[in-house]
Enzyme design. Structure first.
Site, mmCIF file in Angstrom:
data_model
loop_
_atom_site.group_PDB
_atom_site.id
_atom_site.type_symbol
_atom_site.label_atom_id
_atom_site.label_comp_id
_atom_site.label_asym_id
_atom_site.label_seq_id
_atom_site.Cartn_x
_atom_site.Cartn_y
_atom_site.Cartn_z
ATOM 1 N N HIS A 34 5.434 -0.986 30.647
ATOM 2 C CA HIS A 34 4.240 -1.838 30.714
ATOM 3 C C HIS A 34 2.981 -1.045 30.361
ATOM 4 C CE1 HIS A 34 6.187 -5.496 32.145
ATOM 5 N NE2 HIS A 34 6.998 -4.685 32.808
ATOM 6 N N SER A 67 26.062 -18.093 15.196
ATOM 7 C CA SER A 67 26.156 -16.886 16.013
ATOM 8 C C SER A 67 27.515 -16.819 16.682
ATOM 9 C CB SER A 67 25.066 -16.886 17.087
ATOM 10 O OG SER A 67 25.369 -15.869 18.036
ATOM 11 N N GLY A 126 17.798 -7.083 29.267
ATOM 12 C CA GLY A 126 16.553 -6.328 29.135
ATOM 13 C C GLY A 126 16.704 -5.124 28.218
ATOM 14 N N SER A 128 16.644 -5.528 24.955
ATOM 15 C CA SER A 128 15.981 -5.956 23.715
ATOM 16 C C SER A 128 16.882 -6.619 22.690
ATOM 17 C CB SER A 128 15.258 -4.781 23.049
ATOM 18 O OG SER A 128 14.228 -4.356 23.850
ATOM 19 N N ASP A 174 9.592 -2.600 21.812
ATOM 20 C CA ASP A 174 10.994 -2.932 21.545
ATOM 21 C C ASP A 174 11.278 -3.015 20.047
ATOM 22 O OD1 ASP A 174 10.780 -3.188 24.238
ATOM 23 O OD2 ASP A 174 11.085 -5.351 24.303
ATOM 24 N N TYR A 224 5.516 -11.836 32.968
ATOM 25 C CA TYR A 224 5.122 -10.809 32.000
ATOM 26 C C TYR A 224 3.726 -11.122 31.450
ATOM 27 C CZ TYR A 224 5.402 -7.659 27.981
ATOM 28 O OH TYR A 224 5.150 -6.657 27.072
#
Ligand code: GLA
Length: 387
Positions: A34, A67, A126, A128, A174, A224
């Site tokens: 952050h 996908s 998390g 990415s 990221d 966030y």
């Protein structure tokens, strides 16, 4: 992997040549959390896990996406003439967002694409997966349409699409790590200037271990964005009394001397984290250069405490994993990694303690939380590339 995906592509879209293949990795951040949107530094590395993409140009403007992670959704169709996001488009809002962002910058796509995607980053961990998908599509467009964009541009375009098309106000870390990663190196990035340096991560007698808590709390994006807003307000308040451009401009001393300009206790805590975490990152990178892994580990632990108490982005499950790690013999450092509210921890664990780390944390986490955690020993991989 490539051969299997090519087969699948041909099965779905038919075989008539012109097929291209790409990979973009996920990332783990070692320290500097952050801080990217606060004008500070980050220290992530690319993983060998990531997102694969196979594509072929079409003769018309149609877009077709499939996908292997969401096979039940089948082929999702869209059109270059209508790139507006909508909920039912699901995961395809990420590739479409990148296409939209290219077009916004004047890079016009002359035709549509058939695309097959497969990702092996665990969902919602998390690590990415969305940034890797964005960077993958950026590289695909650069390569297939011959656009003159750098890998850093691709990272910025990915971030722009996530901010303006998919509604998460994320920083640059990221996408940068996915686009610019280097095997066996972490990236020391000044998120304010985008100046960066590769730092070799050579841990002779230790390994980097990621533990996936397998929880993702629903408030991720909104909380966030809240943190970001709180920091922006705190910065404005500080700017009333001191000449700074970002929170990353402050040392701990300067922050302490001026913090009373921030008129809410919560915002003070948020800004404190941003300032101290940035300074911790600078110290940690120096520690690694000095081969002082012990100090690096202590800074990781302090990072977790600050993210837990001041930034308040941890959660019970993650704190359980970090506390267990701290109590385990042979653990040099452990902290939450990524945006927070679930996801993963990252730990540095001595080689001869890795097996007991996995066994102890695995059993105790199961007992305390009621479901399994997942463990990955990190291999630091290369940034996005053509396969
Ligand atoms: C998410 C964002 C990044 C960064 C981290 C927290 O991963 O995408 O830009 O802000 O959270 O360090």
């Amino acid at each position: 992997m490539k051969a299997q995906l090519l087969e699948k592509f041909k099965e779905i879209y038919g075989d008539n040549g012109g097929i291209c293949a790409y990979f973009a990795p996920g990332r783990v951040n070692l320290i500097g959390e952050h801080t990217d949107y606060n004008g500070g530094h980050v220290f992530p590395c690319a993983l060998t896990l990531g997102t694969y993409g196979i594509a072929r140009k079409r003769e018309d403007k149609r877009l077709r996406f499939f996908s292997l992670n969401f096979e039940n959704l089948g082929v999702i169709e869209s059109d270059l003439n209508d790139l507006t996001p909508y909920k039912e488009a699901g995961w395809t809002n990420y590739p479409k967002g990148v296409m939209w962002a290219f077009e916004e910058r004047g890079y016009k796509l002359s035709c549509g694409l058939d695309v097959l995607i497969y990702g092996n980053i665990p969902n919602g961990s998390g690590l990415s997966s969305s940034a890797s998908l964005e960077v993958l599509i950026g590289l695909m467009l650069k390569d297939m349409f011959g656009f003159d964009v750098s890998m850093i541009d691709i990272a910025l375009i990915g971030q722009y699409s996530e901010n303006n098309y998919n509604g998460c106000n994320c920083g640059i870390m990221d996408q940068f790590a996915s686009a610019m990663g280097k095997k066996d190196h972490a990236i020391f990035l000044d998120a304010n200037t985008l100046k960066y340096e590769y730092a070799p991560v050579v841990l002779e007698d230790a390994k980097i271990v990621i533990v996936n808590s397998k929880v993702k709390h629903s408030l991720v994006d909104s909380a966030y964005n809240d943190r970001r807003n709180e920091c922006e307000t705190a910065l404005k308040e500080l700017q009333e009394v001191i000449d700074i451009q970002t929170l990353g401009d402050l040392t701990e001393e300067l922050f302490e001397a001026n913090k009373d300009a921030i008129k809410s206790e919560i915002r003070q805590k948020r800004a404190k984290h941003a300032v101290y975490e940035n300074q911790r990152t600078l110290k940690a990178v120096q520690a690694l250069k000095d081969n002082d892994v012990e100090l690096f580990g202590k800074l990781m632990n302090a990072s977790h405490v600050s993210l837990r108490d001041d930034y308040e982005v941890s959660c019970d499950e993650i704190d359980i994993l970090v506390n267990l790690a701290w109590e385990t013999e042979g653990v040099i450092g452990s902290r939450i990694t990524g945006g927070g509210f679930g996801g993963c921890t990252v730990s540095i664990v001595k080689n001869d303690a890795v097996d007991s780390f996995v066994a102890t944390l695995g059993a105790q986490y199961r007992e305390k939380v009621g479901h399994e955690a997942e463990f990955y020993i990190v291999d630091i991989g290369q940034g996005a590339h053509v396969l």
